[in-house]
Scaffold this motif. Structure first.
Motif, short mmCIF file in Angstrom:
data_model
loop_
_atom_site.label_atom_id
_atom_site.label_comp_id
_atom_site.label_asym_id
_atom_site.label_seq_id
_atom_site.Cartn_x
_atom_site.Cartn_y
_atom_site.Cartn_z
N ALA A 159 0.84 -1.20 0.00
CA ALA A 159 0.00 0.00 0.00
C ALA A 159 0.88 1.25 0.00
CB ALA A 159 -0.90 0.01 1.23
N VAL A 160 0.41 2.27 -0.67
CA VAL A 160 1.07 3.57 -0.64
C VAL A 160 0.68 4.25 0.66
CG1 VAL A 160 1.20 5.85 -1.73
CG2 VAL A 160 1.11 3.79 -3.15
N THR A 161 1.68 4.57 1.47
CA THR A 161 1.45 5.27 2.74
C THR A 161 2.52 6.34 2.92
OG1 THR A 161 2.78 3.70 4.01
CG2 THR A 161 0.41 3.24 3.86
N ARG A 162 2.27 7.25 3.82
CA ARG A 162 3.28 8.26 4.19
C ARG A 162 4.27 7.57 5.11
NH1 ARG A 162 5.47 13.08 3.65
NH2 ARG A 162 5.97 14.25 5.54
N ARG A 163 5.54 7.63 4.75
CA ARG A 163 6.60 6.96 5.50
C ARG A 163 7.64 7.99 5.93
NH1 ARG A 163 6.50 1.25 3.93
NH2 ARG A 163 4.60 0.92 2.75
N VAL A 164 8.00 7.94 7.19
CA VAL A 164 8.95 8.89 7.76
C VAL A 164 9.99 8.10 8.55
CG1 VAL A 164 9.24 10.87 9.31
CG2 VAL A 164 7.15 10.66 7.96
N ALA A 165 11.26 8.49 8.42
CA ALA A 165 12.32 7.86 9.20
C ALA A 165 13.26 8.95 9.72
CB ALA A 165 13.09 6.86 8.35
N ARG A 166 13.80 8.68 10.90
CA ARG A 166 14.74 9.62 11.54
C ARG A 166 15.96 8.84 11.98
NH1 ARG A 166 14.61 12.21 16.70
NH2 ARG A 166 13.11 10.62 17.28
#
Length: 167
Positions: A26-33
């Motif tokens: 699925a296309v989702t908003r992905r954030v990594a730090r």
């Protein structure tokens, strides 16, 4: 480790390297730090503590921030089998940590089918390497340490590093 979620994802059934097929995800908003810590030594930190240290290549922190962003954008060119991503955003910050270090954080985001952990880690790492390169004329005792993922969201499983859960 017989659980299917603990299998290496970049190996095919024959045990050969393979790119992960993200077509059905699925296309989702992905954030990594991610974070890298660079121990410069107290003398060099004193030079940058009250403002960016100018060099022939430019101001150290500003140049490292640009290099980190550029590195994050080029992750697929550096790390085998990473999907090329058009990042929605990449932010790099550098903070002095007295008495002798700086802490770099890189936050990346994308709306897509695969995560941006490697982009965040690459951005933090490239910024750290740039600081080393720009300061090595002052000392070769600089140590890059603690490059690690702090958090990620938006994929199958969210993650937060145990040290970050205290905050």
């Amino acid at each position: 480790m017989s659980d299917t979620s603990s299998k290496l994802t970049h190996l095919n059934a024959a045990g050969q390297p393979a790119m992960v097929d993200v077509g059905a995800k699925a296309v989702t908003r992905r954030v990594a730090r991610a974070r890298s810590r660079v121990v410069l030594g107290a003398d060099i930190v004193a030079l940058v503590q009250h403002g960016d240290l100018p060099t022939r290549k430019g101001p150290v922190f500003q140049t490292a921030i640009l290099a980190g962003i550029m590195g994050a954008k080029r992750t697929a060119d550096l790390i085998p089998l990473c999907h090329p991503l058009g990042l929605d955003d990449c932010q790099v910050t550098i903070e002095v940590e007295l008495p002798d270090a700086v802490v770099i954080e890189c936050t990346t985001s994308v709306t897509g089918k695969t995560g941006v952990e490697m982009e965040a880690l690459t951005g933090a790492s490239v910024a750290a390497l740039t600081i080393y390169d720009m300061c090595k004329a002052l000392s070769h005792n600089i140590v890059i340490q603690e490059t690690r993922l702090l958090s990620k969201t938006g994929g199958k499983r969210d993650f937060q590093h145990v040290d970050e859960q205290k905050n």
